[in-house]
Design a protein around this motif. Structure first.
Motif, PDB file in Angstrom:
ATOM      1  N   LEU A  71       6.567   3.146 -17.040  1.00 46.71           N
ATOM      2  CA  LEU A  71       6.145   4.443 -17.585  1.00 46.71           C
ATOM      3  C   LEU A  71       4.837   4.531 -17.861  1.00 46.71           C
ATOM      4  O   LEU A  71       4.175   5.769 -17.966  1.00 46.71           O
ATOM      5  N   ARG A  72       4.041   3.422 -18.203  1.00 49.44           N
ATOM      6  CA  ARG A  72       2.838   3.550 -18.564  1.00 49.44           C
ATOM      7  C   ARG A  72       1.871   3.631 -17.403  1.00 49.44           C
ATOM      8  O   ARG A  72       0.891   4.427 -17.220  1.00 49.44           O
ATOM      9  N   VAL A  73       2.117   2.924 -16.304  1.00 50.81           N
ATOM     10  CA  VAL A  73       1.179   2.836 -15.202  1.00 50.81           C
ATOM     11  C   VAL A  73       1.700   3.350 -13.946  1.00 50.81           C
ATOM     12  O   VAL A  73       1.165   3.579 -12.873  1.00 50.81           O
ATOM     13  N   GLY A  74       2.879   3.483 -13.720  1.00 51.75           N
ATOM     14  CA  GLY A  74       3.647   3.560 -12.344  1.00 51.75           C
ATOM     15  C   GLY A  74       4.197   4.985 -11.957  1.00 51.75           C
ATOM     16  O   GLY A  74       5.295   5.111 -11.354  1.00 51.75           O
ATOM     17  N   THR A  75       4.041   6.137 -12.869  1.00 48.41           N
ATOM     18  CA  THR A  75       4.810   7.526 -12.557  1.00 48.41           C
ATOM     19  C   THR A  75       3.775   8.158 -11.665  1.00 48.41           C
ATOM     20  O   THR A  75       2.654   8.425 -11.757  1.00 48.41           O
ATOM     21  N   PRO A  83       9.484   6.661  -1.682  1.00 49.87           N
ATOM     22  CA  PRO A  83       8.457   5.675  -1.280  1.00 49.87           C
ATOM     23  C   PRO A  83       8.816   4.165  -1.672  1.00 49.87           C
ATOM     24  O   PRO A  83       9.778   4.189  -2.538  1.00 49.87           O
ATOM     25  N   ALA A  84       8.378   3.092  -1.233  1.00 55.84           N
ATOM     26  CA  ALA A  84       8.535   1.681  -1.881  1.00 55.84           C
ATOM     27  C   ALA A  84       8.414   1.518  -3.199  1.00 55.84           C
ATOM     28  O   ALA A  84       7.361   1.944  -3.970  1.00 55.84           O
ATOM     29  N   HIS A  85       9.330   0.929  -3.647  1.00 50.82           N
ATOM     30  CA  HIS A  85       9.297   0.538  -5.317  1.00 50.82           C
ATOM     31  C   HIS A  85       9.641   1.746  -6.170  1.00 50.82           C
ATOM     32  O   HIS A  85       9.424   1.639  -7.179  1.00 50.82           O
ATOM     33  N   TRP A  86       9.969   2.912  -5.482  1.00 47.31           N
ATOM     34  CA  TRP A  86      10.282   4.017  -6.481  1.00 47.31           C
ATOM     35  C   TRP A  86      11.564   4.225  -6.659  1.00 47.31           C
ATOM     36  O   TRP A  86      12.588   4.306  -5.859  1.00 47.31           O
ATOM     37  N   TYR A  87      11.878   4.099  -8.119  1.00 49.34           N
ATOM     38  CA  TYR A  87      13.233   4.177  -8.570  1.00 49.34           C
ATOM     39  C   TYR A  87      13.407   5.349  -9.608  1.00 49.34           C
ATOM     40  O   TYR A  87      12.385   5.932  -9.963  1.00 49.34           O
ATOM     41  N   MET A  98       0.799  -1.350  -0.120  1.00 45.94           N
ATOM     42  CA  MET A  98      -0.077   0.074  -0.260  1.00 45.94           C
ATOM     43  C   MET A  98       1.172   1.146   0.187  1.00 45.94           C
ATOM     44  O   MET A  98       2.080   1.326   0.372  1.00 45.94           O
ATOM     45  N   THR A  99       0.347   2.371  -0.538  1.00 49.29           N
ATOM     46  CA  THR A  99       1.195   3.580  -0.471  1.00 49.29           C
ATOM     47  C   THR A  99       1.107   4.322   0.878  1.00 49.29           C
ATOM     48  O   THR A  99       0.186   3.868   1.538  1.00 49.29           O
ATOM     49  N   SER A 100       1.794   5.062   1.132  1.00 50.92           N
ATOM     50  CA  SER A 100       2.070   5.467   2.358  1.00 50.92           C
ATOM     51  C   SER A 100       0.863   6.670   2.783  1.00 50.92           C
ATOM     52  O   SER A 100       0.093   7.140   1.684  1.00 50.92           O
ATOM     53  N   ASN A 101       0.837   7.035   3.967  1.00 53.56           N
ATOM     54  CA  ASN A 101      -0.548   8.098   4.029  1.00 53.56           C
ATOM     55  C   ASN A 101      -0.168   9.297   3.614  1.00 53.56           C
ATOM     56  O   ASN A 101      -1.061  10.170   3.219  1.00 53.56           O
ATOM     57  N   SER A 102       0.939   9.402   3.303  1.00 56.74           N
ATOM     58  CA  SER A 102       1.368  11.193   2.849  1.00 56.74           C
ATOM     59  C   SER A 102       0.962  11.223   1.131  1.00 56.74           C
ATOM     60  O   SER A 102       0.715  12.229   0.640  1.00 56.74           O
ATOM     61  N   GLU A 103       0.854   9.848   0.549  1.00 54.89           N
ATOM     62  CA  GLU A 103       0.627   9.994  -0.716  1.00 54.89           C
ATOM     63  C   GLU A 103      -1.121   9.849  -0.764  1.00 54.89           C
ATOM     64  O   GLU A 103      -1.347   8.922  -1.249  1.00 54.89           O
ATOM     65  N   TRP A 140      -1.362   0.956 -11.651  1.00 56.59           N
ATOM     66  CA  TRP A 140      -0.387   0.166 -10.961  1.00 56.59           C
ATOM     67  C   TRP A 140      -0.783  -0.757  -9.864  1.00 56.59           C
ATOM     68  O   TRP A 140      -1.666  -0.395  -9.293  1.00 56.59           O
ATOM     69  N   ARG A 141      -0.069  -1.824  -9.753  1.00 54.85           N
ATOM     70  CA  ARG A 141      -0.274  -2.744  -8.824  1.00 54.85           C
ATOM     71  C   ARG A 141       0.907  -2.999  -7.803  1.00 54.85           C
ATOM     72  O   ARG A 141       1.932  -2.690  -8.013  1.00 54.85           O
ATOM     73  N   GLU A 142       0.438  -3.258  -6.493  1.00 53.04           N
ATOM     74  CA  GLU A 142       1.508  -3.223  -5.447  1.00 53.04           C
ATOM     75  C   GLU A 142       2.791  -4.207  -5.789  1.00 53.04           C
ATOM     76  O   GLU A 142       2.496  -5.134  -6.316  1.00 53.04           O
ATOM     77  N   GLY A 143       3.777  -3.531  -5.626  1.00 58.88           N
ATOM     78  CA  GLY A 143       5.231  -4.163  -5.936  1.00 58.88           C
ATOM     79  C   GLY A 143       5.860  -3.831  -7.346  1.00 58.88           C
ATOM     80  O   GLY A 143       6.981  -4.403  -7.361  1.00 58.88           O
ATOM     81  N   GLY A 144       4.939  -3.267  -8.298  1.00 61.28           N
ATOM     82  CA  GLY A 144       5.421  -2.760  -9.400  1.00 61.28           C
ATOM     83  C   GLY A 144       6.375  -1.624  -9.110  1.00 61.28           C
ATOM     84  O   GLY A 144       6.500  -0.864  -8.351  1.00 61.28           O
TER      85      GLY A 144
END
Length: 445
Positions: free
Chosen positions: A397-401, A309-313, A1-6, A412-416
């Motif tokens: 680039l399509r779903v996770g930006t 955030p998690a998974h953010w590169y 899950m995303t953080s509360n700040s997001e 976007w799906r968790e872990g992506g």
């Protein structure tokens, strides 16, 4: 899950059109269309040669087509995260006075008094697609200025606070965010007083970036680097000078006397006055940011910091050092942070970055055959760095930006994998790679 700040996802604006997008040329056929990144693509002609022309500036300041960007503590006046609020001369007159350009720049320097507070104002340029003023050489356009209304000095505090309250009463406010990445790069409209001149294709992001960069630079340089004495803003906000004399009784005698002295006192000697000029110029710090491709061209190197955030590169980046070429800086930063060794480096595009004064130099580099092993043991900046396939990056680039404090896209799906938004040059570098920038076919005429 995303953080509360997001808890929000701001719209991602379209990028500005590159210069001459339809012009056929040898370079465009060989290298493709130029890339214009967010914060670039300003519609303003800066007409820098008019910054000392005070009669012109006086006329431009009070013209009915003139637009003012207002800042308080470097935060812009906005109607929403996606729209600046533009003010009129009548709004800012209580702060800047009747005509700050009534005297020549030379006379203002001769009359310099270091204890007199002058609100910072920047002439940004002329919007040539709008009716406005006409210069002696025939250049035409609507003038744009930026004004700092921060109530930080007693001489303007009451007027500034009243102006800020009047804006709040209208339902507009000064943005509190550090980054303003949702402003339209191709804004569809300006405030009501510009409507009579037709719809605007003004790049709000680029105009904002110019204003913020220069206001921040002036605020950071109130004293001379050579002698430590107060400096004076000249050239419509684009230079600062260390005047040789001062009418300030406070500095002359150590106490604040009554009245104005008949003549100024000579300030202590300054090394900047012994050379060609005693001017300071706005600073821009070059920064390299690079998409690194594996030797076989099938993978892209990405890194992440602990605070993200998690998974953010994202792509790797770092400051250019003295006596270092762009290509050398790219190879050094990548090796220091990730252990990867790069061979050929190509400059892709650049992005102004007014936080506070960077120029992001975007590059694409390719790893050497024996240099693809990740080693984070040299520089502790990164929490992780690893190779991702082109397909993984393409899907992200399509779903996770998203921005760092925003949710990713609905698909976007968790872990992506998550990546920066298209307003970041990192996104444009990655997009270019997955679209074939490093393939041989792109380079053919």
């Amino acid at each position: 899950m995303t953080s509360n700040s997001e808890d929000k996802r701001l719209p991602q604006p379209e990028l500005p059109e590159p210069a001459h997008p339809d012009l056929d040329s040898m370079l465009s056929r060989k290298f493709g269309k130029e890339v214009a990144n967010y914060f670039s693509g300003s519609p303003l002609n800066r007409v820098s040669f008019l910054r000392q022309d005070h009669p012109f500036l006086s006329h431009a300041l009070t013209h009915h087509t003139t637009t003012f960007l207002i800042f308080n503590k470097l935060e812009p006046l906005v109607e929403s995260p996606t729209k600046l609020h533009y003010a009129t001369y009548a709004d800012v007159k209580p702060i800047i006075g009747d005509d700050p350009y009534s005297k020549s720049e030379e006379d203002l320097v001769k009359e310099y008094n270091s204890t007199t507070y002058i609100p910072q104002m920047i002439f940004l340029g002329l919007h040539e697609d709008k009716d406005g003023v006409t210069t002696k050489k025939g250049y035409k356009g609507a003038p744009f200025f930026a004004v700092d209304v921060t109530p930080k000095h007693e001489s303007i505090k009451e007027a500034a606070e009243a102006l800020i309250k009047s804006f709040e009463d209208k339902g507009v406010h000064f943005s509190k965010g550090r980054l303003h990445m949702a402003l339209p790069a191709e804004e569809g409209e300006l405030r009501h007083f510009l409507f009579q001149y037709g719809n605007s294709d003004s790049s709000a992001a680029a105009i904002y970036a110019e204003a913020r960069h220069l206001l921040d630079w002036n605020a950071r340089n109130p004293f001379c680097g050579g002698c430590g004495q107060p400096t004076f803003s000249v050239n419509a906000g684009f230079k600062r000078t260390c005047p040789p004399t001062d009418f300030s009784q406070l500095l002359a005698s150590g106490t604040q006397g009554a009245g104005v002295p008949e003549k100024p006192f000579d300030r202590p000697s300054c090394p900047t006055r012994g050379v060609i000029s005693n001017l300071q110029f706005p600073r821009t710090d070059p920064t390299v940011i690079m998409a690194c491709v594996s030797h076989d061209g099938q993978r892209i190197l990405l890194g992440r910091q602990r605070r993200w955030p998690a998974h953010w590169y994202s792509t790797l980046a770092g400051f250019l050092e003295p006596a270092e070429s762009v290509e050398e800086a790219v190879r050094r930063e990548v090796w220091e942070e990730s252990g990867i060794k790069l061979g050929r480096v190509v400059v892709h595009s650049t992005q102004p970055w007014p936080y506070p004064a960077n120029l992001m130099i975007g590059a694409i580099g390719q790893a050497t055959p024996d240099g693809e092993v990740v080693d984070l043991g040299n520089d502790p900046e990164l929490e992780d760095a690893k190779w991702f396939s082109l397909d993984e990056v393409r899907e992200a680039l399509r779903v996770g930006t998203s921005g760092l404090g925003e949710r990713p896209g609905p698909e976007w799906r968790e872990g992506g994998l998550r990546l920066p938004p298209r307003t970041a040059i990192a996104n444009q570098l990655l997009t270019s790679v997955v679209n074939g920038f490093v393939s041989a076919g792109v380079m053919k005429i």
